[in-house]
Write an enzyme that holds these catalytic residues in place. Sequence first.
Site, PDB file in Angstrom:
ATOM      1  CG  ASP A  47      45.241  -0.719 -72.094  1.00  0.00           C
ATOM      2  OD1 ASP A  47      44.258  -0.250 -72.676  1.00  0.00           O
ATOM      3  OD2 ASP A  47      45.963  -1.606 -72.596  1.00  0.00           O
TER       4      ASP A  47
HETATM    5  C1  GLC Z   1      46.158  -2.591 -75.840  1.00  0.00           C
HETATM    6  C2  GLC Z   1      44.694  -2.252 -75.666  1.00  0.00           C
HETATM    7  C3  GLC Z   1      43.962  -3.188 -74.766  1.00  0.00           C
HETATM    8  C4  GLC Z   1      44.560  -4.577 -74.870  1.00  0.00           C
HETATM    9  C5  GLC Z   1      45.960  -4.519 -74.322  1.00  0.00           C
HETATM   10  C6  GLC Z   1      46.655  -5.874 -74.430  1.00  0.00           C
HETATM   11  O1  GLC Z   1      46.909  -1.417 -75.808  1.00  0.00           O
HETATM   12  O2  GLC Z   1      44.382  -0.927 -75.248  1.00  0.00           O
HETATM   13  O3  GLC Z   1      42.586  -3.158 -75.168  1.00  0.00           O
HETATM   14  O4  GLC Z   1      43.785  -5.488 -74.122  1.00  0.00           O
HETATM   15  O5  GLC Z   1      46.747  -3.536 -74.971  1.00  0.00           O
HETATM   16  O6  GLC Z   1      46.802  -6.242 -75.750  1.00  0.00           O
END
Ligand code: GLC
Length: 708
Positions: A257
Amino acid sequence: MGRIDRLLADMSLGEKIGQLNMAASYRAVTGPAAPDGLEEGVRSGRVGSVLNLWGSAEVHALQRLALEESRLRIPLLVGLDAMHGHRTIFPIPLAEACLFDPDTWRETARTTAAEAAADGVNLTFAPMVDVARDPRWGRIAESPGEDPWVASEFAVAKTRGFQGSDLRAAGSVAATTKHLGAYGAVTAGREYASVDVSERTLHEVHLPAFAAAVAAGTAAIMPAFVEIAGVPVTANGALLRDWLRGRCAFDGVVISDYNAIAELRAHGVAADTAEAAALALRAGIDIDMASETYVRGLPAALQRGLVGQAELEASVLRVLRLKERLGLLDDPYGRGTAAGAAMTARPLAREVARRAVVLLTQRRKVLPISADTRHIAVIGPLGSAPREMLGPWAAAGRPEETVTTLEGLRTALPHCRIEFSPGVATAAVDPHGIPAAIELCRTAQLVVLCVGEDASMSGEGGSRAELGLPGCQRALAEAVLDVGKPVIVLLSSGRPLALPWLFERADAVLATWFLGSEAGHAIADVLTGEFNPSGRLPVTWPRHVGQAPIFYGQRPSGRPAKAGERLSSTYLDVPATPQFPFGHGLSSSSFTLCDLRCAPHVLRATDSIEVSVGVRNDSASGGEATLFLFSSDPLASISRPLLELKAVRRIALAAGARGSVGWHLPVAALAFPGAQLAPVLEPGRFGIHVGQSADREQLLSCEIELTA
Ligand code: GLC
C-alpha cells in the site's frame, strides 16, 4: 530462455530494483506527499510503474519515455483506484453490496475496466474485500460489508469483471484485491490502528475473500497498512509467503500500500531504510508503492546480506510476467483511446443505484409519492450535493456530470413545485439557515429531508467516533419533523448511522449511501414508485455506536443475550439487538416464506442438501424478495457462530404471486477451520435456515444429520 528471462539477465541492479518501484503521479493524491522526479525516474529505469495517472495522452507520453528513452524499453504498469467506476461512477461498494447480485457486481467492474483502460489504465487497486463490522471505520464504505461469504462472492465477481476472459484485451485491467488481512478489524474502528484478531477469526472471517480472489485469478494483491498482533502485514512472511503464496498458490504480484514499506520504521520493526526494504522483500512484497524504500534501501540491504539476489529477481520476474500477461510487452499503447474514457453507462449506473437503495422504515404510507403531489420541499445539505454523491473514491468521476436528488426529483415530477433549502451545511455547526428551511416546509405538501455525511467523512482516513448526523443536522431534522408535514428522509452516508430518534419520528427513511453519477434519477425512481425498492443491508445496523463492532455471526456466549436478564450477554442501557439486522430492507411488496424443505435428512460428507422454500407476494405490488440461506452448527469442537451465510437468492414475484426457490448445498459447505485451522467437517446435527434477513426470530428452519 524466455523473453522476460532474457530481460532479467540484461538488467543492472538499479534496473531490477526499478521494476519494483511504483511512483505516484499527480492526477489524484491518495497518500502522503509523493516523491517527485517521475519522468526522470522512468527515463533512467528507476521507475517501473506509476499510480494515479489517467488520460491517454498523459499515459502514452510516459510510456513513450519508458519505451524510447530508457535503456531496456520496458513499459509501465499504470494503476488507479477505479473502486466503483471510472468516468461512470456506480454506488460505493457498500451500497452495491445491497444488490446481493454477483452478475451485476461483475458487470459494473467490466464497465469500469473498459472506461479506465480507455484512459490508459492497465491495473486497478480494486476490489476491496475487507470484511467490515465496525461502522466507526471509514473504509466500511469501500467494503462489501460484514459477511465473509458475501465478500468472497464480491471478490470473485469483481476480479472476473476487471480482468475479463483475456487480460491482454484492451478493455481489461489487472485486479489488485485488497487489503489483505483484517484491515476492517482496526481497534475501535480507528484508521490504521492495531489489529488484534485471533488466528481463528483471521481464517474464518478475513481471509476467505482473498482466497476466493486468488482462485478467481486476481493478478495482484495489496496488503493492509496495519499490523496484526504486532506484525505489520507489509512484513508478514507467514501471511504473504506461507499462506498467500504457499497455501493459496498465488503466483501474481504483491503491491504494497501507499508508502507502507517506509512505514515499517514507524511501526518500530525496521531500524532503517535498508532493513525496511529487506523485511518487505523477504515477506513477499514485489512492488513498493510510492515510498522509494526499495530504490533507496535495497542496494544496502543486499550489501549487508539482509536479502539475497534470488529474492530480488523472483520479484522482478513476477512483475515482468504481469506486464507480459497484460500484453504490454507486445502492445504498450494498446490501452488508451484518442477520445479517452467517456461516460458509457448511465443506464446501468441508474439501474444499479436504484437497486442499492434500502428502504429502512416506512411508519406511514408516504411512498410512492403520488403523481398529483404539487408542492415538495427538499431540505438538507445533501439535497443538491453532486460531489458528495460520488463517494470517497471517485477518481475520474465528475461532479458536473452527477445528477443530484433535487435534479432527479424535478425531472421525475415536472408539474410539481419543488423548492430547495440546505438549511445547514453538512458539518458546520451554524443553524442560522434553519428558519428559512422551515418556512419552505410550512407551505409544502411533503418534505424530502436529505441528511447524512459528506463523502470525505468515510473512506480512507474517515473514521468517526460517533455515528450521528454531523454538524447541526439533527437540529434541522427535528425542526422539520416538528412542522408536522409528511417527511421522507434520505440518508447519504458511507456507513450505518445510529439515529433511533429519527427512525422513531420520520414517516420513511431510506439509506441512499453515495449512489454515484445517476444518484438523483435513481432516488427519484424509488420515491415516485418507478422502482420498487429491493436493496438489503450487507451490514448489521446498530442502535448506538457503543454496540460496535456488531454483526449477526456472533458466537452464542455461555450466557446468550436475553432481554431484561442482567446476567446475559447484553447492555444495561441499550438492547443487544441491532436497529436493523443484516439483510433488512423493506419494499412496497411484502413476502411470506413457507414450506421449507431439506432433503435428505441424514447425509454423508460427500452428499448435498436439497433445500427449497415457498415464497408468496402478499401485496398488490410486484417486487423482488431476497432470501438468505444460513447454516448453524449448535454442537461442535469449536463454538460456532449462531448463523453462517451459505447462499443468497433473489426472486421477482408479481402482486399476489407465489414461487419457490431452491438450493443445492454441498455438505462440504458446512466445514469450518478446526483446531489446527484446517477445514474440518464434524458429524452431528446442523440447522438449515432461510429468511429475508438474519433476524433469527423470522427464520424458517430445518435440521439435517451428518453421519460419521
Ligand atoms: C491508499 C489506499 C489504497 C489505495 C492506494 C493507492 O492509501 O490505502 O486502498 O489503493 O493508496 O491509491
